[in-house]
Write a protein that holds these residues in place. Sequence first.
Motif, mmCIF file in Angstrom:
data_model
loop_
_atom_site.group_PDB
_atom_site.id
_atom_site.type_symbol
_atom_site.label_atom_id
_atom_site.label_comp_id
_atom_site.label_asym_id
_atom_site.label_seq_id
_atom_site.Cartn_x
_atom_site.Cartn_y
_atom_site.Cartn_z
ATOM 1 N N UNK A 194 8.548 11.669 -3.713
ATOM 2 C CA UNK A 194 8.613 10.526 -2.802
ATOM 3 C C UNK A 194 8.426 11.013 -1.365
ATOM 4 N N UNK A 195 7.183 11.200 -0.951
ATOM 5 C CA UNK A 195 6.906 11.762 0.373
ATOM 6 C C UNK A 195 7.505 10.976 1.531
ATOM 7 N N UNK A 196 7.617 9.665 1.346
ATOM 8 C CA UNK A 196 8.169 8.829 2.420
ATOM 9 C C UNK A 196 9.659 9.090 2.643
ATOM 10 N N UNK A 197 10.302 9.743 1.675
ATOM 11 C CA UNK A 197 11.728 10.042 1.787
ATOM 12 C C UNK A 197 11.998 11.495 2.197
ATOM 13 N N UNK A 198 10.951 12.242 2.456
ATOM 14 C CA UNK A 198 11.127 13.637 2.866
ATOM 15 C C UNK A 198 11.833 13.700 4.218
ATOM 16 N N UNK A 199 12.832 14.542 4.298
ATOM 17 C CA UNK A 199 13.588 14.701 5.545
ATOM 18 C C UNK A 199 13.159 15.932 6.326
ATOM 19 N N UNK A 200 12.650 16.917 5.618
ATOM 20 C CA UNK A 200 12.214 18.154 6.268
ATOM 21 C C UNK A 200 10.751 18.423 5.943
ATOM 22 N N UNK A 201 9.931 18.451 6.971
ATOM 23 C CA UNK A 201 8.501 18.716 6.808
ATOM 24 C C UNK A 201 8.239 20.141 7.296
ATOM 25 N N UNK A 202 8.668 21.084 6.474
ATOM 26 C CA UNK A 202 8.673 22.488 6.872
ATOM 27 C C UNK A 202 7.299 22.971 7.351
ATOM 28 N N UNK A 203 6.274 22.658 6.578
ATOM 29 C CA UNK A 203 4.940 23.165 6.864
ATOM 30 C C UNK A 203 4.390 22.632 8.186
ATOM 31 N N UNK A 204 4.368 21.328 8.332
ATOM 32 C CA UNK A 204 3.790 20.743 9.544
ATOM 33 C C UNK A 204 4.660 21.016 10.771
ATOM 34 N N UNK A 205 5.962 21.109 10.579
ATOM 35 C CA UNK A 205 6.843 21.466 11.708
ATOM 36 C C UNK A 205 6.485 22.852 12.231
ATOM 37 N N UNK A 206 6.239 23.776 11.317
ATOM 38 C CA UNK A 206 5.879 25.145 11.712
ATOM 39 C C UNK A 206 4.559 25.157 12.478
ATOM 40 N N UNK A 264 5.130 31.359 8.507
ATOM 41 C CA UNK A 264 5.950 30.484 7.655
ATOM 42 C C UNK A 264 5.538 30.677 6.213
ATOM 43 N N UNK A 265 6.516 30.583 5.302
ATOM 44 C CA UNK A 265 6.217 30.549 3.870
ATOM 45 C C UNK A 265 7.289 29.743 3.151
ATOM 46 N N UNK A 266 6.840 28.974 2.165
ATOM 47 C CA UNK A 266 7.799 28.201 1.380
ATOM 48 C C UNK A 266 7.271 26.838 0.977
ATOM 49 N N UNK A 267 8.145 25.845 1.005
ATOM 50 C CA UNK A 267 7.807 24.497 0.562
ATOM 51 C C UNK A 267 6.989 23.757 1.612
ATOM 52 N N UNK A 268 6.228 22.776 1.164
ATOM 53 C CA UNK A 268 5.476 21.914 2.079
ATOM 54 C C UNK A 268 6.443 20.951 2.758
ATOM 55 N N UNK A 269 7.293 20.339 1.956
ATOM 56 C CA UNK A 269 8.369 19.488 2.468
ATOM 57 C C UNK A 269 9.478 19.472 1.424
ATOM 58 N N UNK A 270 10.473 18.610 1.599
ATOM 59 C CA UNK A 270 11.620 18.636 0.680
ATOM 60 C C UNK A 270 11.673 17.456 -0.289
ATOM 61 N N UNK A 271 10.534 16.781 -0.502
ATOM 62 C CA UNK A 271 10.526 15.690 -1.476
ATOM 63 C C UNK A 271 9.125 15.546 -2.063
ATOM 64 N N UNK A 272 8.914 16.165 -3.212
ATOM 65 C CA UNK A 272 7.587 16.154 -3.841
ATOM 66 C C UNK A 272 7.207 14.765 -4.343
#
Length: 208
Positions: A164-176, A154-162
Amino acid sequence: MRKYFIYLTVFTLQFVFSSYADFNKERSISNFKLKSATTNKWVAISDYKNAKGFIVVFLSNKCPMAKFYSKRLNQINEKYQNKGVYLLAINAMDTLAYADESFAKMKKKSKSDNFSFPYLQDKNQTIAKQFKAENTPQAFVVWKNKAGKLIVRYQGAIDDNAGEPEKAENHFLTDAVDELLNRKKVTVSKSESFGCKIYYRGEKNNMN
């Protein structure tokens, strides 16, 4: 004419298949050793004998976007280190151009942000080039295959909301990481990351 057409067709097919192979070729990361501002000790990938994989995040001291993620990275490290997945943060910013990215300032940041993981200095930018890192923060998940090689999964963003973490909808890093721990294929293997660009030494542009 017919003979020319056959040659052209064969050449085209070879180009297509070679391009496809290059696109799907797994990218491996070799062992590296860097000094940690967290502990003032040298850290190498090979030190982690029981590692299943690594979370490698390129950070910087100055970048506003990177600053948003200190707490989250501590949480991610705490979640996965006991599962054999270790987080390593790397600062590859050009210290000749940016005094704020010095090792001394890295030590200060590591202490103020209570980093529970190594914050490594890539002074010569060789590791960043190996990863082809482009900005901070940018995350990579590298995983050991059956042969013991570390493959970028995996490479890219950690999640999709820098901000406001509580509003992040995609947790790319931890999902991977979760998918890999469950021996599943990574659903999203690449996403776009945003932040401050890593300028490699010799480039004339300045960091925004």
